[in-house]
Design a protein around this motif. Structure first.
Motif, mmCIF file in Angstrom:
data_model
loop_
_atom_site.group_PDB
_atom_site.id
_atom_site.type_symbol
_atom_site.label_atom_id
_atom_site.label_comp_id
_atom_site.label_asym_id
_atom_site.label_seq_id
_atom_site.Cartn_x
_atom_site.Cartn_y
_atom_site.Cartn_z
ATOM 1 N N UNK A 80 1.474 -1.370 -0.483
ATOM 2 C CA UNK A 80 0.432 0.141 -0.255
ATOM 3 C C UNK A 80 0.641 1.541 0.322
ATOM 4 N N UNK A 81 1.809 1.264 0.018
ATOM 5 C CA UNK A 81 2.600 2.276 0.470
ATOM 6 C C UNK A 81 3.499 3.228 -0.648
ATOM 7 N N UNK A 82 3.401 1.497 -1.669
ATOM 8 C CA UNK A 82 4.527 2.037 -3.430
ATOM 9 C C UNK A 82 5.520 2.740 -3.521
ATOM 10 N N UNK A 83 6.461 2.291 -3.199
ATOM 11 C CA UNK A 83 7.930 3.271 -2.884
ATOM 12 C C UNK A 83 8.309 3.164 -4.018
ATOM 13 N N UNK A 84 9.234 3.831 -4.747
ATOM 14 C CA UNK A 84 10.358 3.761 -6.174
ATOM 15 C C UNK A 84 10.908 2.664 -5.518
ATOM 16 N N UNK A 85 11.150 1.296 -5.928
ATOM 17 C CA UNK A 85 12.089 -0.035 -6.008
ATOM 18 C C UNK A 85 13.291 0.469 -6.962
ATOM 19 N N UNK A 86 14.244 0.327 -6.460
ATOM 20 C CA UNK A 86 15.869 -0.009 -7.024
ATOM 21 C C UNK A 86 16.292 -1.917 -7.019
ATOM 22 N N UNK A 87 15.765 -2.025 -8.793
ATOM 23 C CA UNK A 87 15.490 -2.990 -9.298
ATOM 24 C C UNK A 87 17.032 -3.202 -9.811
ATOM 25 N N UNK A 88 17.675 -4.291 -10.135
ATOM 26 C CA UNK A 88 18.865 -4.622 -11.106
ATOM 27 C C UNK A 88 18.164 -5.034 -12.061
ATOM 28 N N UNK A 89 18.919 -4.133 -13.680
ATOM 29 C CA UNK A 89 18.197 -4.643 -14.971
ATOM 30 C C UNK A 89 19.003 -5.665 -15.570
ATOM 31 N N UNK A 90 17.811 -6.376 -16.461
ATOM 32 C CA UNK A 90 18.641 -6.735 -17.126
ATOM 33 C C UNK A 90 19.351 -7.143 -18.235
ATOM 34 N N UNK A 126 13.770 2.582 -1.852
ATOM 35 C CA UNK A 126 13.705 1.455 -1.251
ATOM 36 C C UNK A 126 14.539 0.771 -1.737
ATOM 37 N N UNK A 127 15.734 -0.336 -1.541
ATOM 38 C CA UNK A 127 16.179 -1.315 -1.979
ATOM 39 C C UNK A 127 15.816 -1.856 -1.215
ATOM 40 N N UNK A 174 17.791 -5.587 0.179
ATOM 41 C CA UNK A 174 19.395 -6.480 0.420
ATOM 42 C C UNK A 174 19.027 -7.858 1.315
ATOM 43 N N UNK A 175 18.795 -8.910 0.760
ATOM 44 C CA UNK A 175 18.866 -9.776 1.231
ATOM 45 C C UNK A 175 17.394 -10.270 1.818
ATOM 46 N N UNK A 176 16.538 -10.190 1.045
ATOM 47 C CA UNK A 176 15.532 -10.256 1.151
ATOM 48 C C UNK A 176 14.675 -9.264 2.266
ATOM 49 N N UNK A 177 15.466 -8.067 2.587
ATOM 50 C CA UNK A 177 15.193 -7.022 3.984
ATOM 51 C C UNK A 177 14.490 -5.692 3.028
ATOM 52 N N UNK A 178 13.643 -5.107 2.932
ATOM 53 C CA UNK A 178 13.629 -3.967 2.819
ATOM 54 C C UNK A 178 14.600 -2.544 3.536
ATOM 55 N N UNK A 179 15.096 -2.094 2.786
ATOM 56 C CA UNK A 179 16.226 -0.902 3.038
ATOM 57 C C UNK A 179 15.457 0.251 3.088
ATOM 58 N N UNK A 180 15.162 1.472 3.541
ATOM 59 C CA UNK A 180 15.090 2.509 3.191
ATOM 60 C C UNK A 180 15.581 3.473 3.142
ATOM 61 N N UNK A 181 15.918 4.671 2.006
ATOM 62 C CA UNK A 181 17.210 5.027 1.620
ATOM 63 C C UNK A 181 16.393 6.782 1.488
ATOM 64 N N UNK A 182 15.025 6.986 1.449
ATOM 65 C CA UNK A 182 14.052 7.954 1.327
ATOM 66 C C UNK A 182 12.808 8.003 2.045
ATOM 67 N N UNK A 183 12.624 7.955 2.749
ATOM 68 C CA UNK A 183 11.140 8.603 3.716
ATOM 69 C C UNK A 183 10.349 9.623 3.680
ATOM 70 N N UNK A 184 9.684 8.442 2.210
ATOM 71 C CA UNK A 184 8.473 10.548 1.552
ATOM 72 C C UNK A 184 7.548 9.773 2.176
ATOM 73 N N UNK A 185 6.531 9.488 0.939
ATOM 74 C CA UNK A 185 4.954 9.100 0.876
ATOM 75 C C UNK A 185 4.369 7.680 0.900
ATOM 76 N N UNK A 186 3.943 7.925 1.812
ATOM 77 C CA UNK A 186 3.913 6.594 2.196
ATOM 78 C C UNK A 186 4.456 5.775 3.290
ATOM 79 N N UNK A 187 5.835 6.366 3.784
ATOM 80 C CA UNK A 187 6.413 5.587 4.907
ATOM 81 C C UNK A 187 6.623 7.368 5.965
#
Length: 767
Positions: free
Chosen positions: A292-302, A385-386, A388-401
């Protein structure tokens, strides 16, 4: 009979604190009261929910257990107070089942604890509503209910009722009012409730502010996007600059207009399957993306990346999010399934959130504006957010957080004003701290004004009358100067100590720890610029156990923006000739820097790991000039060959009880590899490996001396995932307990939280 009924009947006054307003809590309590035949009432009171409940003993038990153990999905209960009022029953016990239950008007009581719901993405039920033809919510961009929609960004004050939001100017139509008044409707007491007949409306304008005549605004917007136009679109927390994410020509044009030459652009995809076409998505990443937070998630490019290179040049990851408002969902179709959705600002400025101001400031960036007449009270960016090892790491707290609350060990009212860059503020009252959204770089005038605006709002929202004001020790920070201008007790906290404490407080650590704090810039106790620090301490105090060896860097703020100056300074300190080594910089410019170093003009002593990264990036030809914060270090990380396990010679010296991490062997090893034309990817890997190995060795030496086994990692350099994991894993192998920031940003966005908790500890110790 009467005595038996009296014995079986109970009355309680219950007060529930937490995120319990704006999440359907009162309607939920009402329905449960009807289910269990409970009499009484429920109300919003300040920032809590109050319940007066009377009923048979077993019914009361199950009623309260349901509310506390299985509350609405968006709520978060922090504290429950329950007072037995059985001696003061309000009804005839012989006829208990005749009593009713009601939702009362909110009270103005100033509660002990207050909480505010973050903004919430549109729910599946409302998405279904906007697909239903011949209804007042068909394709309606502002559809919401108690389970979704704007919250923090529209709230003016507590308790959370429509008159205290920006929706006060929209009077509900008869149908919406019936929904609002009906306890069985999911829009029962949904404060932003509205429809096309009575709610906010969309307006399409050109960049001169003239209305665009069209039959269907959303269809016209889609057509403009598909035609390669750039639009400024108003969302929950502010404007986005939006274009077709697959149109490289338009992406490049957007970069030019926004003055965003290199920094990656955020994307919004139609659905999760679209994202999976160009990025790898783990199970945890999908969970975060669809939350429900819908953050930007940093994902590895194919590897077979088919999107425009200009979206995120020299990056292995993309920042992607899913639609979070009805309007976003309506903007996509079968052909248009990927949009650039970057903050609506000119680089460095805060996000635009007012229609007139957006037209004024973004008129040269956008061709058209999709605006609406629902005001935004508090501007707020998208969270980043990103995983790491299946844990959510927040880089910028803003909308939804945001606002983010955590318990703090003080009843005092404290305001902490953060640092200069990636600023946030944090306040406390009655044992809880509240962390604001990301506020940007205070050196920008508009960001500084927004900082003061959000601080004023927090003080009002949480009813703060500060006992203590906390700030960084840097005398030139605007946040420091603002703190000094305020009345009341001041406490100054060293920048890297605040980083360390931010991690300790997040993980509820009170012991003495070893802190590895790697950062770009922070004012040290000796007046030097720190940033490669090894501390021993707790929340109240610290001492320096070690640091990266000082180097004299020339250029002041220019050294941050021009990494070649860092390279020249490091080379100069080792008696090398920078003009013979640094490529693609005018020899005359290098000579000026050398002369300044000779005379110690505009130079500063630095132990910053961030500046070491800059120097290395320049030496191996990655980046001599940056266009956004941390660019050189980010690009250096992105080229790492992870198969390389080698490292450069490094050395740690102990002098007068302080360990000094020497850079000489590392720099000379890099120069040798550059001369032998070694691949930059290998050099980068060896550099990172060297830093990780030396850091772990130094920490082991500290443990030998001090007997400390807990280590915390913090500071903006640890946004570098490779370095973070390398040090974390190596220390764990050596038997250390290791912690790093997860929900509190590891960068300067967590400074205010660390400051507040450090000040709390200092006060507790009587200092």
């Amino acid at each position: 009979m009467r005595n038996k009924i009296e014995k079986d009947v109970r009355r309680y006054l219950v007060k529930i604190y937490g995120i319990v307003q704006g999440v359907g809590f009162r309607p939920y309590v009402y329905k449960k009261a009807k289910e269990y035949q409970i009499q009484g009432w429920v109300e919003n009171t300040g920032g809590a929910v109050g319940i007066d409940c009377t009923g048979f003993k077993d019914n009361i038990k199950h009623f309260l257990l349901d509310i506390i153990k299985k509350p609405p999905s968006l709520s978060k209960i922090e504290k429950v107070e329950c007072t037995d009022m059985t001696e003061k029953l309000l009804f005839n016990n012989n006829d208990i089942n005749r009593g009713g239950f009601e939702i009362k008007q909110s009270s103005e009581e100033q509660n002990k604890v207050r909480f505010v719901s973050p903004d919430v993405s549109v729910c599946s039920k409302c998405l279904e509503d906007i697909k239903k033809k011949n209804t007042s919510r068909y394709r309606y961009a502002f559809t919401n209910c108690t389970e979704c929609g704007p919250r923090y960004s529209i709230i003016k004050g507590l308790p959370y009722d429509r008159p205290r939001t920006v929706m006060e100017n929209f009077h509900m139509c008869e149908d919406c009012q019936k929904e609002y008044d009906n306890p069985l409707n999911r829009r029962f007491h949904a404060q932003p409730n509205c429809c096309e007949k009575c709610g906010p409306t969309l307006l399409l304008l050109d960049n001169k502010g003239e209305q665009v005549e069209c039959n269907d605004i959303i269809e016209e917007t889609i057509k403009l996007l598909m035609d390669g136009k750039i639009l400024a679109i108003k969302g929950i927390g502010g404007f986005h600059l939006v274009c077709d994410g697959k149109n490289e020509k338009t992406v490049l044009l957007l970069r030019a207009r926004k003055h965003r030459r290199d920094k990656p652009l955020a994307l919004m995809a139609k659905d999760i399957n679209t994202i999976k076409e160009f990025c790898y998505v783990s199970e945890k990443e999908e969970e975060v993306l669809t939350s429900s937070k819908r953050p930007i998630v940093l994902l590895k490019k194919k590897c077979e990346f088919l999107l425009p290179y200009a979206l995120a040049a020299k990056q292995k990851k993309l920042g992607v999010m899913l639609p979070y408002t009805p309007l976003h969902h309506l903007l996509f179709n079968e052909k248009l399934n990927l949009l650039v959705m970057t903050s609506g600002n000119i680089s460095g400025m805060p996000i635009e959130y007012k229609n007139e101001e957006a037209l004024k400031h973004l008129g040269k960036a956008a061709d058209f504006f999709l605006v609406n007449n629902r005001d935004i009270y508090i501007p707020i960016d998208d969270s980043v957010v990103k995983v790491i090892d299946e844990e959510e790491i927040v880089s910028r707290r803003a909308r939804g957080y945001t606002p983010y609350n955590l318990k703090v060990d003080t009843k005092l009212q404290i305001i902490a004003l953060g640092g200069e860059q990636k600023n946030s503020i944090c306040v406390s009252k009655n044992g809880y701290s509240y962390l604001s959204q990301y506020l940007g770089d205070l050196k920008e005038f508009e960001c500084y004004e927004n900082f003061k605006y959000v601080l004023k709002h927090f003080i009002k929202l949480f009813n703060i009358n500060p006992d203590v004001i906390v700030h960084d020790i840097h005398p030139s920070y605007l946040s420091t100067q603002f703190a000094i201008s305020l009345k009341g007790r001041k406490i100054a906290v060293q920048h890297h100590h605040a980083h360390m404490v931010s991690c300790m407080a997040e993980h509820s650590i009170d012991d003495i720890v070893i802190g590895i704090i790697f950062d770009g810039t922070g004012f040290g106790l000796d007046g030097a610029v720190w940033g490669g620090e090894f501390f021993i301490g707790n929340r109240e105090f610290f001492k320096r156990a070690g640091h990266l060896e000082y180097v004299n860097i020339q250029g002041g703020d220019k050294a941050v923006k021009e990494p070649w100056r860092c390279a020249a300074s490091y080379l100069y300190s080792l008696n090398y000739k920078p003009s013979e080594i640094i490529q693609d910089v005018a020899k005359e410019s290098i000579e000026v820097v050398l002369q300044a170093l000779n005379s110690d003009f505009n130079c500063f002593l630095s132990s910053s790991i961030g500046r070491l990264f800059d120097a290395v990036a320049s030496l191996i030809g990655i980046r001599n000039y940056i266009s956004y914060d941390g660019q050189a270090a980010i690009e250096l990380e992105n080229i790492i060959d992870k198969e390389i396990e080698e490292s450069y010679p490094w050395n740690v010296e102990e002098r007068e009880g302080i360990f000094h991490l020497q850079y000489k062997g590392i720099i000379e090893g890099i120069l040798k590899d550059v001369k032998e034309k070694e691949l930059a990817s290998k050099i980068s890997a060896k550099f990172h490996n060297s830093l990780a190995e030396a850091s772990c060795y130094l920490v082991c030496r500290v443990r030998e001396n001090e007997g400390i086994n807990k280590v915390v990692l913090s500071g903006g350099v640890f946004e570098n995932e490779y370095l973070l994991k390398k040090i974390y894993i190596n220390l764990r192998k050596k038997g250390f307990q290791v912690f790093f920031n997860k929900q509190i940003p590891i960068n300067d966005g967590g400074i205010s939280f660390g400051q507040l908790n450090a000040a709390s500890a200092i006060i507790k110790k009587g200092r």
